[in-house]
Write an enzyme that holds these catalytic residues in place. Structure first.
Site, PDB file in Angstrom:
ATOM      1  N   ASP A 158      39.781  35.736  34.156  1.00 42.38           N
ATOM      2  CA  ASP A 158      38.797  36.077  34.358  1.00 42.38           C
ATOM      3  C   ASP A 158      38.479  36.928  33.100  1.00 42.38           C
ATOM      4  O   ASP A 158      38.761  37.206  32.159  1.00 42.38           O
ATOM      5  CB  ASP A 158      38.472  36.921  35.845  1.00 42.38           C
ATOM      6  CG  ASP A 158      39.465  38.071  35.447  1.00 42.38           C
ATOM      7  OD1 ASP A 158      40.124  38.298  34.432  1.00 42.38           O
ATOM      8  OD2 ASP A 158      39.152  38.897  36.489  1.00 42.38           O
TER       9      ASP A 158
ATOM     10  N   HIS B 202      40.921  43.636  45.029  1.00 41.18           N
ATOM     11  CA  HIS B 202      40.164  42.225  44.180  1.00 41.18           C
ATOM     12  C   HIS B 202      41.454  41.394  43.913  1.00 41.18           C
ATOM     13  O   HIS B 202      42.027  42.010  43.281  1.00 41.18           O
ATOM     14  CB  HIS B 202      39.393  42.026  43.613  1.00 41.18           C
ATOM     15  CG  HIS B 202      38.818  42.726  42.263  1.00 41.18           C
ATOM     16  ND1 HIS B 202      38.400  43.695  41.722  1.00 41.18           N
ATOM     17  CD2 HIS B 202      39.956  43.422  41.566  1.00 41.18           C
ATOM     18  CE1 HIS B 202      38.136  44.062  40.652  1.00 41.18           C
ATOM     19  NE2 HIS B 202      39.462  44.072  40.891  1.00 41.18           N
TER      20      HIS B 202
ATOM     21  N   GLU C  99      35.754  39.748  44.236  1.00 46.31           N
ATOM     22  CA  GLU C  99      35.412  41.121  44.738  1.00 46.31           C
ATOM     23  C   GLU C  99      34.694  40.881  45.992  1.00 46.31           C
ATOM     24  O   GLU C  99      34.813  39.628  46.921  1.00 46.31           O
ATOM     25  CB  GLU C  99      33.605  41.330  44.148  1.00 46.31           C
ATOM     26  CG  GLU C  99      33.648  41.494  43.025  1.00 46.31           C
ATOM     27  CD  GLU C  99      34.597  43.046  42.537  1.00 46.31           C
ATOM     28  OE1 GLU C  99      35.842  43.434  43.498  1.00 46.31           O
ATOM     29  OE2 GLU C  99      34.226  43.198  41.690  1.00 46.31           O
TER      30      GLU C  99
END
Ligand code: PGA
Length: 241
Positions: A67, A138, A143
Site C-alpha cells: 500500500d 486491517h 479497513e
C-alpha cells in the site's frame, strides 16, 4: 493456519527473515509482497544483515508493496516509498526496475490500480506475501467495512488507523485520509502468506484472525480461506491464543 509463537519481537523478526531467505534461495526470482509499518522493520534489518553475510541474493527478486498513502510524494519521509528505500532497498542488491510501489501522487487512480494488478499478474503472481496487521484487523489498508473492494483500490482510512499512524507524523491532521492498497483478493492470490504481529495491542486481532467468524468487519479473518498462511507472533500478541 500455522502459528509460530516466539519469545520476543526480535525472534519473530528473525523467523520471518529466515523464511524470506529460504523462499529466495529456493526460487531466486521470487515475487515478494512487502509490508511497511513498525512491525517489519527488524525483519528488514535481519535481511540486510543476511545479504551482507552473502546468505541471500536479491538481484532477481521482484517486489510489490502492499500500500501507499494517497497524496504523499515518493520522497516524503512518511511515504511508504521512502520507507522502503530508506529501510531496505538501498541496502541490498535489488534492481530498481524490480521494485513496485503504488504511486500516491497518481492523477489517474483507476489506471494506477489496474496497472498494478496487471504488473503482479505479468510477474507470475506473488510467491510470498508478508503482512502486518492493524489492531482493528486491517491488512494492507483494507479497513473493516460491510463490503470490501477485492482488487487494488483507493480507501478512506478509519479514525482508528489515522490515530494509530499519527505517531509517525507531526500531528494527526497531517496523516493522509486516503491510501491506495492491494485488495483482499490480490493478497489472497499469493501462493504463501506470512502475517507478523508483536505486542498486546494486536492480541485481539490475532485471536479473531485465527478463530473469529470470517467477515469483512475484521478483514484479516479472510485469511482463514487461504491454504498456506503462517502467523508469527510474539508472546504479547499471543496472549489470547
Ligand atoms: P504496525 O502496522 O506494524 O506499525 O503496527 C501494521 C498495520 O497497521 O498493518
Amino acid at each position: 493456519m500455522k502459528v509460530l509463537i516466539e519469545k520476543s519481537y526480535n525472534k519473530i523478526s528473525k523467523k520471518a527473515a529466515y523464511l524470506v531467505k529460504q523462499q529466495i534461495n529456493e526460487k531466486p526470482n521470487s515475487v515478494l509482497g512487502l509490508p511497511t509499518g513498525s512491525t517489519p522493520l527488524r525483519m528488514y534489518d535481519e535481511l540486510i544483515e543476511m545479504y551482507e553475510r552473502g546468505e541471500v541474493d536479491f538481484s532477481k527478486v521482484i517486489t510489490f508493496n502492499l500500500d501507499e498513502y494517497y497524496g504523499l510524494p515518493p520522497d516524503h519521509p512518511q511515504s511508504y516509498n521512502y520507507y522502503m528505500w530508506n529501510n531496505f532497498f538501498d541496502h541490498i542488491n535489488i534492481k530498481k526496475e524490480n521494485v513496485h510501489i503504488l504511486d500516491g501522487m497518481t492523477n489517474n487512480i483507476e489506471r494506477e490500480c489496474l496497472e498494478y494488478e496487471t504488473k503482479i499478474k505479468n510477474a507470475g503472481g506473488i510467491d510470498l506475501q508478508i503482512l502486518g496487521i492493524g489492531p482493528n484487523g486491517h491488512i494492507g489498508f483494507n479497513e473493516p467495512s460491510e463490503t470490501l473492494n477485492d482488487k487494488t483500490h483507493l480507501v478512506t482510512l478509519t479514525e482508528e488507523t489515522i490515530e494509530a499512524n499519527s505517531r509517525f507524523f507531526d500531528s494527526k491532521e497531517k496523516v493522509p485520509e486516503k491510501a491506495l492498497t492491494m485488495g483482499i483478493s490480490t493478497i489472497l492470490k499469493s501462493d504463501k502468506i506470512i502475517i507478523m504481529a508483536s505486542g498486546e495491542s494486536k492480541a485481539s486481532a490475532i485471536k479473531k484472525t485465527l478463530s473469529g467468524q470470517i467477515n469483512t468487519c475484521t478483514p484479516s479473518t479472510l485469511l482463514q480461506t487461504h491454504s498456506n498462511v503462517t502467523v508469527i507472533v510474539d508472546q504479547g500478541a499471543a496472549i489470547y491464543l
